[in-house]
Write a protein that holds these residues in place. Structure first.
Motif, PDB file in Angstrom:
ATOM      1  N   MET A 142       0.846  -1.199   0.000  1.00  0.00           N
ATOM      2  CA  MET A 142       0.000   0.000   0.000  1.00  0.00           C
ATOM      3  C   MET A 142       0.878   1.244   0.000  1.00  0.00           C
ATOM      4  SD  MET A 142      -2.399   1.653   2.955  1.00  0.00           S
ATOM      5  CE  MET A 142      -0.889   2.407   3.603  1.00  0.00           C
ATOM      6  N   ALA A 185      -3.420   5.546   0.247  1.00  0.00           N
ATOM      7  CA  ALA A 185      -4.096   5.740   1.528  1.00  0.00           C
ATOM      8  C   ALA A 185      -4.672   7.149   1.618  1.00  0.00           C
ATOM      9  CB  ALA A 185      -3.132   5.486   2.677  1.00  0.00           C
ATOM     10  N   GLU A 237       0.257   1.410   9.680  1.00  0.00           N
ATOM     11  CA  GLU A 237       0.013  -0.037   9.766  1.00  0.00           C
ATOM     12  C   GLU A 237      -1.480  -0.339   9.798  1.00  0.00           C
ATOM     13  OE1 GLU A 237       4.070   0.876  11.104  1.00  0.00           O
ATOM     14  OE2 GLU A 237       2.115   1.687  11.662  1.00  0.00           O
ATOM     15  N   GLU A 266      -3.876   1.594   8.521  1.00  0.00           N
ATOM     16  CA  GLU A 266      -4.385   1.851   7.172  1.00  0.00           C
ATOM     17  C   GLU A 266      -4.119   0.656   6.252  1.00  0.00           C
ATOM     18  OE1 GLU A 266      -3.606   6.696   7.262  1.00  0.00           O
ATOM     19  OE2 GLU A 266      -2.272   5.376   6.148  1.00  0.00           O
ATOM     20  N   SER A 267      -2.910   0.097   6.337  1.00  0.00           N
ATOM     21  CA  SER A 267      -2.569  -1.060   5.509  1.00  0.00           C
ATOM     22  C   SER A 267      -3.443  -2.248   5.846  1.00  0.00           C
ATOM     23  CB  SER A 267      -1.093  -1.432   5.691  1.00  0.00           C
ATOM     24  OG  SER A 267      -0.242  -0.427   5.184  1.00  0.00           O
ATOM     25  N   ASP A 281      -5.703  -3.672   2.955  1.00  0.00           N
ATOM     26  CA  ASP A 281      -5.338  -5.024   2.527  1.00  0.00           C
ATOM     27  C   ASP A 281      -6.509  -5.986   2.726  1.00  0.00           C
ATOM     28  OD1 ASP A 281      -2.818  -4.140   1.861  1.00  0.00           O
ATOM     29  OD2 ASP A 281      -1.825  -4.993   3.622  1.00  0.00           O
ATOM     30  N   SER A 308      -5.534  -2.324  -1.668  1.00  0.00           N
ATOM     31  CA  SER A 308      -4.121  -1.894  -1.728  1.00  0.00           C
ATOM     32  C   SER A 308      -3.508  -2.207  -3.077  1.00  0.00           C
ATOM     33  CB  SER A 308      -3.336  -2.591  -0.624  1.00  0.00           C
ATOM     34  OG  SER A 308      -3.445  -3.990  -0.741  1.00  0.00           O
TER      35      SER A 308
END
Length: 205
Positions: A1, A6, A193, A195-196, A200, A205
């Motif tokens: 990502m 984001a 982290e 956000e990922s 994901d 992503s």
């Protein structure tokens, strides 16, 4: 990502709706990411930090202000859903029963719940109410993570110790090996982290 991806999603967040009845739930089929947690654990502040806005989710000095399901639209990609906080003793019994019933109906509806983020206070061990909420949310059978908010209030060694203690208690009480994500709405710790994890899980992503 990437950070650009984001930013393109989270900074376009906007308030969508307040839901007080099951009939009012969005019907557009967008994935829904839930934030659950005890009153005053900092869910609103986390939403503001994630969405690069200071007042999107209005934070309150008095705990227990969230009285509805609050939906935020993230660039028409998914919803962030703020569940009513639990454990606020000043709520009347009738109010508490209404919030619990609404949450239960929502969790067991056909809503496309794709991820549950349960926010705990990194400084304290989970309470009986936290454990009870986990058992309740487990019925949804959606991907799940535990956020340890207010981690900035602890030193790094203290964070490591509390993470280990919280992980052990949750494993002992639920039998589930939860993923723990240390975050801070105040400093931004762990937000990339988080956000990922969200993007994901939603395969954005």
């Amino acid at each position: 990502m990437t950070k650009a991806l984001a930013d393109s999603i989270f900074q376009k967040a906007k308030f969508s709706c307040l839901v007080t009845r099951l009939e009012d739930l969005p019907s557009d089929g967008l994935p829904q990411v839930l934030l659950a947690g005890k009153s005053n654990v900092g869910k609103s502040s986390l939403i503001n930090r994630l969405c690069r806005q200071k007042r999107l989710a209005k934070t309150a000095q008095t705990a227990g202000k969230t009285r509805h399901l609050i939906f935020f639209d993230l660039a028409s990609q998914f919803y962030l859903v703020d569940l009513p906080g639990y454990g606020f003793s000043k709520s009347s019994k009738a109010e508490q029963e209404h919030f619990s019933q609404l949450t239960d109906q929502y969790l067991h509806s056909a809503s496309p719940i794709h991820l549950i983020l349960h926010v705990l206070d990194a400084r304290h061990l989970p309470t009986k109410q936290d454990i009870a909420m986990i058992h309740w949310l487990e019925d949804v059978q959606a991907p799940y993570a535990i956020l340890l908010n207010k981690s900035d209030k602890l030193s790094r060694p203290q964070q490591a110790v509390m993470r280990q203690k919280i992980h052990r208690l949750l494993l002992d009480e639920t039998g589930i090996d939860f993923s723990l994500v240390s975050v801070s709405a105040e400093t931004g710790l762990g937000i990339p982290e988080l956000e990922s994890l969200i993007l994901d899980t939603l395969t954005l992503s």
